[in-house]
Scaffold this active site. Structure first.
Site, PDB file in Angstrom:
ATOM      1  N   GLN A 209     -15.245 -35.306 -28.515  1.00  0.00           N
ATOM      2  CA  GLN A 209     -14.419 -34.103 -28.469  1.00  0.00           C
ATOM      3  C   GLN A 209     -14.356 -33.525 -27.061  1.00  0.00           C
ATOM      4  O   GLN A 209     -13.610 -32.581 -26.816  1.00  0.00           O
ATOM      5  CB  GLN A 209     -14.983 -33.037 -29.415  1.00  0.00           C
ATOM      6  CG  GLN A 209     -14.922 -33.409 -30.883  1.00  0.00           C
ATOM      7  CD  GLN A 209     -15.617 -32.391 -31.769  1.00  0.00           C
ATOM      8  OE1 GLN A 209     -16.480 -32.745 -32.561  1.00  0.00           O
ATOM      9  NE2 GLN A 209     -15.265 -31.120 -31.660  1.00  0.00           N
ATOM     10  N   PHE A 240     -15.753 -32.458 -36.342  1.00  0.00           N
ATOM     11  CA  PHE A 240     -16.377 -31.262 -36.917  1.00  0.00           C
ATOM     12  C   PHE A 240     -17.412 -30.625 -35.995  1.00  0.00           C
ATOM     13  O   PHE A 240     -18.289 -29.903 -36.454  1.00  0.00           O
ATOM     14  CB  PHE A 240     -17.026 -31.585 -38.272  1.00  0.00           C
ATOM     15  CG  PHE A 240     -16.135 -32.318 -39.224  1.00  0.00           C
ATOM     16  CD1 PHE A 240     -14.951 -31.758 -39.672  1.00  0.00           C
ATOM     17  CD2 PHE A 240     -16.461 -33.596 -39.658  1.00  0.00           C
ATOM     18  CE1 PHE A 240     -14.109 -32.440 -40.538  1.00  0.00           C
ATOM     19  CE2 PHE A 240     -15.630 -34.292 -40.523  1.00  0.00           C
ATOM     20  CZ  PHE A 240     -14.457 -33.714 -40.970  1.00  0.00           C
ATOM     21  N   GLU A 244     -18.933 -33.018 -29.931  1.00  0.00           N
ATOM     22  CA  GLU A 244     -18.707 -32.162 -28.768  1.00  0.00           C
ATOM     23  C   GLU A 244     -19.728 -32.462 -27.674  1.00  0.00           C
ATOM     24  O   GLU A 244     -19.385 -32.647 -26.521  1.00  0.00           O
ATOM     25  CB  GLU A 244     -18.778 -30.689 -29.169  1.00  0.00           C
ATOM     26  CG  GLU A 244     -18.525 -29.743 -28.004  1.00  0.00           C
ATOM     27  CD  GLU A 244     -18.479 -28.290 -28.401  1.00  0.00           C
ATOM     28  OE1 GLU A 244     -18.523 -27.428 -27.498  1.00  0.00           O
ATOM     29  OE2 GLU A 244     -18.397 -27.986 -29.617  1.00  0.00           O
ATOM     30  N   ARG A 322     -22.827 -16.811 -31.418  1.00  0.00           N
ATOM     31  CA  ARG A 322     -21.737 -16.617 -32.382  1.00  0.00           C
ATOM     32  C   ARG A 322     -22.269 -16.157 -33.732  1.00  0.00           C
ATOM     33  O   ARG A 322     -21.616 -15.393 -34.431  1.00  0.00           O
ATOM     34  CB  ARG A 322     -20.919 -17.904 -32.527  1.00  0.00           C
ATOM     35  CG  ARG A 322     -19.676 -17.738 -33.399  1.00  0.00           C
ATOM     36  CD  ARG A 322     -18.769 -18.950 -33.337  1.00  0.00           C
ATOM     37  NE  ARG A 322     -17.945 -18.977 -32.147  1.00  0.00           N
ATOM     38  CZ  ARG A 322     -16.708 -18.486 -32.075  1.00  0.00           C
ATOM     39  NH1 ARG A 322     -16.172 -17.897 -33.133  1.00  0.00           N
ATOM     40  NH2 ARG A 322     -16.012 -18.573 -30.967  1.00  0.00           N
ATOM     41  N   ARG A 354     -18.600 -27.074 -37.432  1.00  0.00           N
ATOM     42  CA  ARG A 354     -17.510 -26.186 -37.846  1.00  0.00           C
ATOM     43  C   ARG A 354     -18.015 -24.777 -38.192  1.00  0.00           C
ATOM     44  O   ARG A 354     -18.790 -24.591 -39.106  1.00  0.00           O
ATOM     45  CB  ARG A 354     -16.834 -26.812 -39.059  1.00  0.00           C
ATOM     46  CG  ARG A 354     -15.452 -26.301 -39.376  1.00  0.00           C
ATOM     47  CD  ARG A 354     -14.886 -27.096 -40.536  1.00  0.00           C
ATOM     48  NE  ARG A 354     -13.432 -27.017 -40.612  1.00  0.00           N
ATOM     49  CZ  ARG A 354     -12.682 -27.849 -41.312  1.00  0.00           C
ATOM     50  NH1 ARG A 354     -13.257 -28.838 -41.995  1.00  0.00           N
ATOM     51  NH2 ARG A 354     -11.374 -27.726 -41.340  1.00  0.00           N
ATOM     52  N   PHE A 356     -19.780 -22.973 -35.985  1.00  0.00           N
ATOM     53  CA  PHE A 356     -20.583 -22.779 -34.770  1.00  0.00           C
ATOM     54  C   PHE A 356     -21.496 -21.547 -34.853  1.00  0.00           C
ATOM     55  O   PHE A 356     -21.533 -20.719 -33.964  1.00  0.00           O
ATOM     56  CB  PHE A 356     -19.629 -22.654 -33.572  1.00  0.00           C
ATOM     57  CG  PHE A 356     -20.242 -23.022 -32.244  1.00  0.00           C
ATOM     58  CD1 PHE A 356     -20.416 -24.349 -31.895  1.00  0.00           C
ATOM     59  CD2 PHE A 356     -20.620 -22.048 -31.341  1.00  0.00           C
ATOM     60  CE1 PHE A 356     -20.964 -24.693 -30.660  1.00  0.00           C
ATOM     61  CE2 PHE A 356     -21.172 -22.379 -30.109  1.00  0.00           C
ATOM     62  CZ  PHE A 356     -21.344 -23.703 -29.773  1.00  0.00           C
ATOM     63  N   THR A 457     -16.964 -18.484 -26.606  1.00  0.00           N
ATOM     64  CA  THR A 457     -17.685 -17.299 -26.153  1.00  0.00           C
ATOM     65  C   THR A 457     -18.178 -17.458 -24.718  1.00  0.00           C
ATOM     66  O   THR A 457     -18.584 -16.473 -24.097  1.00  0.00           O
ATOM     67  CB  THR A 457     -18.864 -16.991 -27.089  1.00  0.00           C
ATOM     68  OG1 THR A 457     -19.675 -18.160 -27.240  1.00  0.00           O
ATOM     69  CG2 THR A 457     -18.344 -16.573 -28.459  1.00  0.00           C
ATOM     70  N   ALA A 526     -14.133 -24.793 -31.134  1.00  0.00           N
ATOM     71  CA  ALA A 526     -13.964 -23.343 -31.259  1.00  0.00           C
ATOM     72  C   ALA A 526     -12.612 -22.971 -31.860  1.00  0.00           C
ATOM     73  O   ALA A 526     -12.114 -21.868 -31.643  1.00  0.00           O
ATOM     74  CB  ALA A 526     -14.153 -22.651 -29.910  1.00  0.00           C
ATOM     75  N   GLU A 728     -11.750 -23.658 -38.124  1.00  0.00           N
ATOM     76  CA  GLU A 728     -13.055 -23.229 -38.606  1.00  0.00           C
ATOM     77  C   GLU A 728     -13.027 -22.133 -39.669  1.00  0.00           C
ATOM     78  O   GLU A 728     -13.834 -22.173 -40.612  1.00  0.00           O
ATOM     79  CB  GLU A 728     -13.907 -22.749 -37.420  1.00  0.00           C
ATOM     80  CG  GLU A 728     -14.299 -23.852 -36.474  1.00  0.00           C
ATOM     81  CD  GLU A 728     -15.010 -23.315 -35.243  1.00  0.00           C
ATOM     82  OE1 GLU A 728     -16.206 -23.582 -35.078  1.00  0.00           O
ATOM     83  OE2 GLU A 728     -14.354 -22.611 -34.452  1.00  0.00           O
TER      84      GLU A 728
END
Length: 783
Positions: A209, A240, A244, A322, A354, A356, A457, A526, A728
């Site tokens: 990702q 998902f 990442e 988060r 998903r 996060f 964020t 995100a 998400e």
């Protein structure tokens, strides 16, 4: 002559651009690529959770048939450590190991089978295990083992508010919420193919990702500049969040192998390896005290969060951030004190998934809502309705505990609409009658609202680029920094590009995401893929259209502002027109540039972590779900009878794809909350590493009656096409399943409702026994 009405590909349902390829097998994934001479890798892993590496004996493996090389940390020419935030993850362990399954060595052989056989011959000797391994949050707290310092968000006077509520007719409740891990269980496991090219360049084809992260870390490991590494992503078979940061290590190992041998190298993880060595969703522990006034308003919330980060920091800090940002969910809480900290354990590193951290934070908030409602003798949905953000209240109730304004929250109107359209009140009466008439089956119903912040964020990541090329025949190539993992991002980007240029989607070809076309990309994560890349694509296409407009206006004898671009045609105000293809050819003849880059950076994003104040999100997405379940009292088995969802996606760029995201996100959330239980042994090794022992939702887990509606007239200003993110947020609507299950369980008796997560049949059965106040093993009538 009157021009026909414009037909934009935006906001219209359209099939996924790879749908046919998916179902026919024509779609190409990383593991489908295997050029001649490719070597296959097998990873040698640590057999223990802790210990000093005394020796790595590779002699027998090197003599095994087909083996070309066996690499250890000593073969890394650059920095051996990688990581998305903190570079604390050795690609191959050098001195110590920190979890069972950590990568220690890599065998390269002519075939995958030969590599795996040889890997079993490598002997890793460990000594000095040190203290006992830490395998959960409780152990980490006891050992003071943490990755992060506490992150604090505070507003008002929590202690005073909680102390004063009982005397004023309110209630104070306390609780502890444990949410479990979750495996990503993407259909395509981790895979990377590294190809050596001329001039010392390594091209890494990766199922990631975050291609730029792969590029940066591969360059770091090899000790070369990023210009020597190209990362290319054909597509992913699901991500998902699991690809990442966790895709970086396999890619770096492939690049290391290619640099060492001068041959293509493929690293592919089996399902067992993938589940055992790459992290999933963070397990969380939340402890809280919550205060509600006599009307049911959520007044005060004191929360302490701990997450299991595993052996490295990975993305655990931002995940905790988060989670803290979403402890309020959709509710204005005047007095709040939120503290969060990431635990360090001897397990595979937990990572992005998903939501996060949002699901874990909201789960704590909603547990407090349900406990508060029971203490007040109110329905949970009534407490929710009384507590929502409301900018029209006096004084306004529109600031989060971290100081961000919540402008024009749609949640109140959405709540009222779904209560009405789902017949919630009438169905509650029907359920009560059903429960009174049935001994072994009970039903329950619940409502779940959602407010979810959209943006990375970490402000730096809120940027994207694109590169658009128009050829002289009017066809278009589109490059952007986002990656396709089945979510339909490429389909939406083609629509954005086609809409701006006024061409048909079939004239636009989406290209593989590649760092040599669009550099310095942010991860596709995100829920911001369409927001960021869509604006960049629009900017690039607009630049080309502006150049073409000068030629078009001259040919059509009108002003540039009078042109319309649609359906592959460019039209003037009096019916005169020309094909876009002819215009492109004319621009080429007049030496007009037909390529352009686009760039976008989200404005107004800033957060001061030390102060716990700021604006971490560009906007909020909203949703509401009403969930009805049925519970079997003898087995604890549950069934989703009906789900009604009203979801806010702004002006949907593609309603067909967005509806699929809502359906899929909700069901994946149901899996996390009810069936997917991650188990570890005494060494911290994953025990259930395949579909036979790890139960993701199947078709039988889908609601018998599944009604999803996208909120209409919901334009979001400042976002591409007036849309909103959708990847998400629907996941968290599944928390309504717990609301409904607890409602059903409460019908078995006056005892406390204490449902542990995930709510497996065993957990549900235990909760039924506690509610009925009888010893476990007796039936619901107490026998």
């Amino acid at each position: 002559m009157t021009a026909p009405p414009a037909r934009s590909p935006l906001h219209a349902p359209a099939p996924h651009d790879s749908a046919v390829g998916h179902v026919t097998g024509a779609a190409i994934y990383t593991d489908d690529l295997c050029p001649p001479g490719t070597l296959h890798a097998a990873i040698v892993r640590s057999p223990a959770p802790t210990g000093r590496i005394r020796s790595i004996d590779t002699r027998r493996a090197r003599q095994s048939p087909g083996v070309c090389a066996v690499l250890t940390a000593d073969d890394i020419p650059g920095d051996p450590c990688i990581g998305p935030v903190v570079h604390d993850e050795p690609v191959l362990a050098r001195d110590r190991v920190w979890f069972t399954g950590q990568s220690v060595a890599m065998v390269l052989a002519e075939t995958r089978e030969q590599a795996r056989q040889a890997a079993t011959l490598v002997r890793v000797e460990l000594d000095d295990p040190g203290p006992a391994p830490i395998l959960d949050v409780d152990g980490a707290i006891a050992a003071d083992s943490f990755h992060t310092d506490p992150h604090r968000i505070q507003r008002g006077d929590v202690d005073r508010a909680l102390a004063s509520l009982p005397a004023a007719g309110g209630v104070v409740v306390s609780g502890e919420v444990r949410t479990g891990g979750q495996d990503h269980f993407y259909l395509e496991t981790h895979c990377a193919l590294a190809l050596p090219e001329e001039g010392g360049t390594i091209r890494v084809i990766s199922s990631t990702q975050h291609p730029t992260e792969v590029q940066r870390m591969a360059a770091r490991v090899l000790g070369v500049g990023q210009h020597r590494i190209i990362c290319e992503v054909p597509r992913m078979g699901g991500g998902f969040g699991g690809k990442e940061s966790q895709a970086t290590a396999p890619a770096c190992l492939a690049a290391l192998g290619a640099a060492h041998t001068g041959r293509p190298v493929k690293v592919w993880l089996s399902r067992h390896e993938d589940m055992a060595s790459t992290g999933g969703r963070h397990p969380f522990l939340g402890r809280y005290r919550a205060g509600f006034d006599s009307r049911g308003r959520f007044v005060a919330f004191d929360v302490e969060l701990f997450s299991d980060g595993g052996w490295t920091a990975d993305l655990s800090g931002p995940v905790m951030d988060r989670a803290l940002f979403h402890l309020d969910n959709a509710y204005f809480i005047e007095h709040a004190r939120f503290v969060g900290r990431v635990c360090r354990t001897n397990k595979a590193s937990s990572t992005a998934f998903r939501g996060f951290g949002g699901p874990q934070g909201i789960a704590v908030c909603e547990d407090a809502i349900r406990r508060g409602a029971r203490a007040l003798g109110l329905r949970p949905e009534d407490v929710r309705r009384a507590s929502y953000y409301d900018g029209e209240a006096t004084p306004p109730r529109d600031r989060t505990p971290y100081g961000q304004q919540v402008p024009h929250p749609r949640i109140i109107a959405m709540h009222d609409r779904l209560v009405r359209t789902s017949d919630l009140a009438a169905r509650r009466q029907q359920i009560a009658a059903f429960n009174a008439a049935h001994r072994w089956l009970r039903r329950g119903i619940g409502l779940q609202p959602l407010k979810f912040g959209i943006s990375f964020t970490h402000a730096i990541l809120n940027q994207a680029g694109a590169f658009v090329v128009v050829y002289s025949d009017g066809t278009v190539q589109l490059n952007h920094g986002g990656t396709e993992m089945g979510q339909g991002l490429h389909t939406k980007m083609v629509a954005v590009c086609a809409d701006v240029l006024g061409v048909l989607p079939g004239q636009v070809r989406i290209m593989r995401t590649s760092t040599d076309k669009v550099p310095n990309t942010s991860p596709t994560a995100a829920s911001s893929g369409s927001d960021l890349n869509g604006q960049a694509v629009r900017e690039a296409a607009l630049r080309i259209r502006e150049r073409m407009a000068t030629v078009a206006a001259d040919r059509l004898g009108c002003d540039r502002s009078e042109l319309t671009w649609q359906d592959g045609m460019v039209r003037g105000p009096d019916g005169q027109s020309m094909r876009f293809a002819d215009l492109a050819h004319a621009c080429w003849l007049e030496r007009v540039s037909l390529s352009a880059t686009g760039y976008y950076a989200t404005p107004g994003i800033a957060y001061d972590a030390a102060a716990g104040q700021g604006t971490p999100f560009f906007y909020f997405a909203y949703g509401v779900a009403v969930v009805e379940v049925e519970v079997h009292a003898l087995t604890g088995e549950t069934r989703l009878r009906r789900v009604d969802i009203l979801h806010d996606v702004g002006d949907s760029l593609n309603p067909a794809i967005d509806l699929g995201q809502v359906h899929g996100g909700f069901i994946q959330g149901v899996g996390w909350l009810t069936t997917e239980e991650v188990l570890h042994d005494e060494r911290g090794a994953a025990r259930n590493t395949g579909p036979s022992t790890y139960k993701i939702p199947a078709i039988g887990d889908v609601p018998l009656d599944f009604r999803v509606e996208l909120l209409d007239n919901a334009t979001q200003p400042g976002v591409i096409g007036g849309s909103k993110a959708v990847g998400e947020p629907p996941f968290m609507l599944a928390i309504g399943v717990i609301d409904a299950l607890e409602d059903a369980i409460s019908s078995f008796g006056p005892g406390p409702v204490a449902l542990s997560l995930p709510a497996t049949p065993e957990a549900v059965l235990r909760a039924i026994h506690r509610a009925a106040r009888r010893p476990e093993g007796r039936d619901p009538q107490g026998r």
